[in-house]
Motif scaffolding. Structure first.
Motif, PDB file in Angstrom:
ATOM      1  N   PRO A  54       0.798  -1.154  -0.024  1.00 33.13           N
ATOM      2  CA  PRO A  54       0.135  -0.044  -0.053  1.00 33.13           C
ATOM      3  C   PRO A  54       1.174   1.155   0.077  1.00 33.13           C
ATOM      4  CG  PRO A  54      -0.995  -1.507   1.628  1.00 33.13           C
ATOM      5  CD  PRO A  54       0.625  -2.089   1.103  1.00 33.13           C
ATOM      6  N   SER A  55       1.968   1.070   0.550  1.00 31.39           N
ATOM      7  CA  SER A  55       2.903   2.542   0.798  1.00 31.39           C
ATOM      8  C   SER A  55       3.235   2.583  -0.689  1.00 31.39           C
ATOM      9  CB  SER A  55       3.942   2.219   1.738  1.00 31.39           C
ATOM     10  OG  SER A  55       3.372   2.129   2.924  1.00 31.39           O
ATOM     11  N   LEU A  56       3.911   1.593  -1.234  1.00 32.06           N
ATOM     12  CA  LEU A  56       4.470   2.042  -2.490  1.00 32.06           C
ATOM     13  C   LEU A  56       3.385   2.359  -3.498  1.00 32.06           C
ATOM     14  CD1 LEU A  56       7.108  -0.852  -3.060  1.00 32.06           C
ATOM     15  CD2 LEU A  56       7.473   1.590  -2.760  1.00 32.06           C
ATOM     16  N   GLY A  57       2.273   1.568  -3.605  1.00 29.96           N
ATOM     17  CA  GLY A  57       0.761   1.882  -4.512  1.00 29.96           C
ATOM     18  C   GLY A  57       0.564   3.434  -4.148  1.00 29.96           C
ATOM     19  N   ILE A  58       0.243   4.032  -2.892  1.00 29.81           N
ATOM     20  CA  ILE A  58      -0.010   5.264  -2.892  1.00 29.81           C
ATOM     21  C   ILE A  58       1.120   6.292  -3.315  1.00 29.81           C
ATOM     22  CG2 ILE A  58      -0.209   7.263  -1.267  1.00 29.81           C
ATOM     23  CD1 ILE A  58      -1.668   5.225   0.603  1.00 29.81           C
ATOM     24  N   THR A  59       2.361   5.943  -3.473  1.00 24.85           N
ATOM     25  CA  THR A  59       3.467   6.659  -3.905  1.00 24.85           C
ATOM     26  C   THR A  59       3.396   6.595  -5.356  1.00 24.85           C
ATOM     27  OG1 THR A  59       4.879   6.135  -1.951  1.00 24.85           O
ATOM     28  CG2 THR A  59       6.093   7.076  -3.833  1.00 24.85           C
ATOM     29  N   VAL A  60       3.235   5.518  -5.956  1.00 19.10           N
ATOM     30  CA  VAL A  60       3.080   5.425  -7.370  1.00 19.10           C
ATOM     31  C   VAL A  60       1.959   6.232  -7.939  1.00 19.10           C
ATOM     32  CG1 VAL A  60       2.711   4.095  -9.391  1.00 19.10           C
ATOM     33  CG2 VAL A  60       4.482   3.275  -7.676  1.00 19.10           C
ATOM     34  N   MET A  61       0.637   6.265  -7.157  1.00 17.59           N
ATOM     35  CA  MET A  61      -0.268   6.945  -7.746  1.00 17.59           C
ATOM     36  C   MET A  61      -0.049   8.311  -7.586  1.00 17.59           C
ATOM     37  SD  MET A  61      -3.685   4.775  -6.370  1.00 17.59           S
ATOM     38  CE  MET A  61      -3.633   5.573  -4.952  1.00 17.59           C
ATOM     39  N   VAL A  73      -6.159   8.641 -11.746  1.00 18.29           N
ATOM     40  CA  VAL A  73      -5.303   7.764 -11.152  1.00 18.29           C
ATOM     41  C   VAL A  73      -5.402   7.897  -9.594  1.00 18.29           C
ATOM     42  CG1 VAL A  73      -3.293   6.621 -10.778  1.00 18.29           C
ATOM     43  CG2 VAL A  73      -3.955   7.025 -13.301  1.00 18.29           C
ATOM     44  N   ALA A  74      -5.233   8.941  -9.049  1.00 19.66           N
ATOM     45  CA  ALA A  74      -5.245   9.331  -7.708  1.00 19.66           C
ATOM     46  C   ALA A  74      -6.691   9.782  -7.291  1.00 19.66           C
ATOM     47  CB  ALA A  74      -4.021   9.940  -7.521  1.00 19.66           C
ATOM     48  N   SER A  75      -7.845   9.447  -7.915  1.00 16.61           N
ATOM     49  CA  SER A  75      -8.996  10.072  -7.362  1.00 16.61           C
ATOM     50  C   SER A  75      -9.505   9.421  -5.920  1.00 16.61           C
ATOM     51  CB  SER A  75     -10.199   9.484  -8.360  1.00 16.61           C
ATOM     52  OG  SER A  75     -10.280   8.059  -8.309  1.00 16.61           O
ATOM     53  N   GLU A  76     -10.421  10.266  -5.321  1.00 14.16           N
ATOM     54  CA  GLU A  76     -10.805   9.872  -4.091  1.00 14.16           C
ATOM     55  C   GLU A  76     -11.181   8.291  -3.906  1.00 14.16           C
ATOM     56  OE1 GLU A  76     -13.735  11.664  -0.439  1.00 14.16           O
ATOM     57  OE2 GLU A  76     -13.422  12.676  -2.352  1.00 14.16           O
ATOM     58  N   ASP A  77     -12.050   7.912  -4.925  1.00 10.50           N
ATOM     59  CA  ASP A  77     -12.635   6.808  -4.837  1.00 10.50           C
ATOM     60  C   ASP A  77     -11.287   5.618  -4.912  1.00 10.50           C
ATOM     61  OD1 ASP A  77     -15.068   7.640  -4.963  1.00 10.50           O
ATOM     62  OD2 ASP A  77     -15.213   7.473  -7.199  1.00 10.50           O
ATOM     63  N   THR A  78     -10.179   5.821  -5.444  1.00 11.01           N
ATOM     64  CA  THR A  78      -9.013   4.992  -5.636  1.00 11.01           C
ATOM     65  C   THR A  78      -8.637   4.715  -4.138  1.00 11.01           C
ATOM     66  OG1 THR A  78      -8.480   5.717  -7.710  1.00 11.01           O
ATOM     67  CG2 THR A  78      -6.913   4.238  -6.433  1.00 11.01           C
ATOM     68  N   PHE A  79      -8.363   6.183  -3.374  1.00 16.36           N
ATOM     69  CA  PHE A  79      -7.955   5.963  -2.158  1.00 16.36           C
ATOM     70  C   PHE A  79      -8.816   5.308  -0.960  1.00 16.36           C
ATOM     71  CE2 PHE A  79      -5.533   9.536  -3.645  1.00 16.36           C
ATOM     72  CZ  PHE A  79      -4.117   9.101  -3.322  1.00 16.36           C
ATOM     73  N   TRP A  80     -10.086   5.419  -1.123  1.00 13.83           N
ATOM     74  CA  TRP A  80     -11.102   4.795  -0.486  1.00 13.83           C
ATOM     75  C   TRP A  80     -10.959   3.217  -0.703  1.00 13.83           C
ATOM     76  CZ3 TRP A  80     -12.910   6.329   3.770  1.00 13.83           C
ATOM     77  CH2 TRP A  80     -13.349   7.744   3.924  1.00 13.83           C
ATOM     78  N   ALA A  81     -10.727   2.765  -1.757  1.00 10.51           N
ATOM     79  CA  ALA A  81     -10.743   1.240  -2.163  1.00 10.51           C
ATOM     80  C   ALA A  81      -9.505   0.757  -1.635  1.00 10.51           C
ATOM     81  CB  ALA A  81     -10.736   1.262  -3.725  1.00 10.51           C
ATOM     82  N   LEU A  82      -8.618   1.531  -1.595  1.00 13.27           N
ATOM     83  CA  LEU A  82      -7.224   1.077  -1.148  1.00 13.27           C
ATOM     84  C   LEU A  82      -7.200   1.019   0.563  1.00 13.27           C
ATOM     85  CD1 LEU A  82      -4.345   0.180  -1.816  1.00 13.27           C
ATOM     86  CD2 LEU A  82      -3.418   2.685  -1.397  1.00 13.27           C
TER      87      LEU A  82
END
Length: 106
Positions: A54-61, A73-82
């Motif tokens: 998850p840390s690397l995923g957020i950084t890449v996003m 790619v880095a919409s709010e829905d993506t962060f909620w899904a993560l």
């Protein structure tokens, strides 16, 4: 011939109890070592799946969202899904670790 409780020697009972306690202690030590050997790979998998990915995923996003046209790619829905995915993985790992824990009270 039936023995009454007064005929038993106290040292015989003490020796028997000591042997039983020693045997149970050895069994518990074996169970703890077996649990330790299964816990090491589980903790490594936990670190990989629930912390590093998850840390690397957020950084890449975040990096990808800085490029033009990649804001979705880095919409709010993506962060909620993560967040939901990480919470689910936490629950799954806690369940697995709880199920692998030895029962030392028997």
């Amino acid at each position: 011939m039936v023995r009454s409780p007064s005929n038993f020697k106290v040292s015989d009972v003490g020796d028997n109890l000591e042997n039983v306690i020693r045997a149970l202690s050895k069994e518990q030590i074996v169970e703890i070592r077996r649990y330790q050997s299964t816990l090491n790979p589980l903790s490594m998998m936990y670190m990989m799946i629930a912390v590093i990915v998850p840390s690397l995923g957020i950084t890449v996003m975040i990096v990808l969202s800085t490029f033009p046209g990649m804001g979705a790619v880095a919409s709010e829905d993506t962060f909620w899904a993560l967040l939901i995915g990480v919470a689910f993985m936490q629950f799954m790992f806690m369940s697995v670790i709880r199920s692998k824990r030895p029962n030392l009270m028997t």
